[in-house]
Design a protein around this motif. Structure first.
Motif, short mmCIF file in Angstrom:
data_model
loop_
_atom_site.label_atom_id
_atom_site.label_comp_id
_atom_site.label_asym_id
_atom_site.label_seq_id
_atom_site.Cartn_x
_atom_site.Cartn_y
_atom_site.Cartn_z
N ASP A 1 0.81 -1.22 0.00
CA ASP A 1 0.00 0.00 0.00
C ASP A 1 0.84 1.27 0.00
N ASP A 2 2.09 1.17 0.53
CA ASP A 2 2.91 2.38 0.65
C ASP A 2 3.69 2.70 -0.63
N GLN B 1 0.38 -0.02 -7.20
CA GLN B 1 1.20 -0.62 -6.15
C GLN B 1 1.46 -2.11 -6.42
#
Length: 547
Positions: free
Chosen positions: A298-299, A345
């Protein structure tokens, strides 16, 4: 020669810098000695010239390699040998134009590295002809036995290879302030040099007269990014080191994408990453996807893509012998599996075993930017990957349509081949007076079998032209008959005819399966000069005594 080089490099969909990032490193890795770490250094140089304006040069130097070993041959000698060289004849192979590499473990296959260099050289036009395009490259090598060589290749636009300088004369030319190329080529053309002779075994290519546009792109880090995309995996495995050095002392050390640092797939407790091993491709052929890694974090930010329409990182990179060839984009390939909100992502890569690497090398596009999707193995690879991406999506809890997807390995060959050659086979059926339907019915039980033939081949660079030293590959004949419940033994003869009227016939014996089918793969065919030394061409299947 100038036009040949332009045709090759301008055919790279992602541009000439990707060619410069990919092909030279291919050459170096193919010359690797044992388990040595291959080190490749790109370096920009600026030199004063006698014409007033400064001159930019690019050098690409490798170590941990064999150097350009082997005997020195003229271009005429190479043609007489039909470019059939062994792996130790690296000097001759480097100077041959259009030489196709052989050997199971070679990464490159088309011999295009020299074109990637030549394309970047914008030699000033000769006096009196400001429109003439010219290209130039020099190459020096230190061999394991201590011999030193310096060669020159010049396109003006004819292809000229100068007799190399050997030993002391080569070292003196490399270290001189200015090196005059050849009085017979251009009485005024000289290259500012001033280089140190090589101290380690290896090869250096010197490309003078680099354009300001290319200098700007290299200085802004674009070349560094392309090298990372192409070669991050061998760098990660410790097989390769690549750097770019600049006139101001700056050094860019090429690394890997941060999301693959530390091999996150080795920690299976880590969320959002999955590794799949030894995925079989087809049946009884030894082909496998050795490793498929899928990752979602997610980052992660949306990856920087240097080309606006062709994916590089956003999706699953296909790595042949460790080098990146193409990416199965998340948007184009998996729109119903990877949700829109997660595509930026989502990352992945696939590696293949030696047998499949060799096969993929033969069906890779000449520009090393994709695999030919008409081939069965490519369809099966995509199907296997699609299957595992669906598994990964379910683990992630992504909402996908839980539909049954037919694996390409389970699709009958006849269906896949029909898709590949549908536009070709209809006129063939008509010419052979074969039925156009698949009913398979016969009017009487004792009627003779009804045969159908599907046929495909792949020309170099899209064809249909085949030049000296180029190959026709992927020659496949698919035979089937109705009724299917017969196992028949037959011969298939393939006749290849040249424009001059000469022809060769290849023949294979086969027996159909219990499904009434047989698929035959013929050897690749190379176009070579006639053995008699004349100009008339003929096809050679690679067996010396075949004809």
């Amino acid at each position: 020669m100038v036009q040949d080089v332009k045709n090759i490099i301008e055919g790279y969909r992602m541009g000439a810098l990707r060619a410069l990032a990919q092909d030279p490193v291919q050459n170096s890795l193919d010359a690797r000695i044992g388990s040595n770490v291959v080190k490749v250094e790109y370096q920009l140089h600026i030199r004063d010239s006698r014409r007033g304006a400064p001159v930019y040069l690019l050098t690409v130097t490798d170590t941990g390699t064999s150097g350009l070993s082997g005997e020195i041959m003229t271009l005429d000698e190479l043609q007489r040998l039909r470019y059939r060289l062994n792996e130790s004849q690296r000097w001759a192979a480097f100077e041959a134009h259009g030489f196709t590499k052989t050997g199971d473990h070679n990464i490159g296959s088309r011999g295009q590295g020299k074109s990637a260099f030549l394309y970047q050289s914008k030699v000033p036009p000769p006096a009196g002809d400001p429109e003439e395009e010219r290209m130039l490259m020099l190459y020096d090598t230190l061999l394991p036995d201590g011999e030193y060589r310096l060669g020159v290749r010049f396109a003006s636009p004819a292809d000229v290879v100068r007799n190399p300088l050997i030993g002391r004369s080569a070292r003196e030319a490399i270290s001189s302030d200015f090196f005059k190329i050849d009085e017979t080529i251009d009485t005024e053309l000289e290259v500012p040099m001033g280089f140190e002779p090589l101290k380690d075994v290896g090869t250096r290519v010197i490309v003078p007269f680099i354009s300001g546009e290319t200098v700007k792109a290299i200085s802004e880090g674009t070349l560094s990014k392309w090298i990372e995309r192409c070669w991050w995996r061998p760098i990660q495995k410790g097989e390769l080191e690549v750097s770019i050095r600049f006139p101001n002392g700056r050094i860019d050390e090429i690394g890997m994408p941060e999301w693959w640092e530390g091999e996150p797939w080795s920690d299976m407790k880590q969320n959002g990453v999955a590794e799949y091993r030894d995925l079989q491709i087809g049946e009884n052929n030894g082909y496998e996807i050795e490793r498929l890694v899928l990752l979602h974090r997610d980052d992660l930010e949306e990856p920087e893509e240097l080309h606006s329409t062709i994916p590089e990182y956003s999706g699953i990179q296909l790595l042949r012998h460790g080098q990146w060839v193409e990416t199965l984009g998340a948007k184009a390939e998996f729109p119903d599996i990877v949700p829109f909100a997660h595509r930026g992502q989502f990352r992945g890569f696939a590696e293949f075993n030696d047998a499949l690497n060799r096969r993929l090398r033969s069906i890779e596009k000449p520009q090393h930017d994709s695999f030919d999707g008409r081939y069965l193995e490519v369809k099966q690879i995509r199907s296997r990957i699609d299957e595992r991406v669906r598994d990964f999506a379910r683990r992630q809890g992504w909402p996908i349509t839980d539909e049954t997807v037919q694996d390409a390995a389970d699709i009958p060959d006849t269906d896949l081949m029909s898709n590949i050659i549908a536009s070709f086979i209809s006129p063939v059926r008509e010419s052979l007076n074969l039925p156009s339907d698949d009913s398979g019915t016969n009017s009487t039980d004792d009627a003779p079998p009804t045969w159908e033939l599907d046929f495909s081949l792949h020309y170099p660079e899209g064809g249909p032209r085949v030049d000296w030293g180029q190959q026709i590959t992927g020659i496949i004949a698919k035979c089937s008959h109705q009724p299917k419940n017969l196992e028949l033994s037959m011969n298939v003869r393939l006749q290849i005819k040249s424009e001059t009227g000469r022809f060769r016939t290849l023949q294979q014996k086969f027996a159909t399966s219990s499904r009434g089918e047989a698929t035959l793969l013929f050897d690749d065919l190379e176009i070579v000069p006639s053995k008699g030394g004349g100009s008339e061409e003929f096809f050679d299947c690679g067996v010396p005594d075949a004809w």
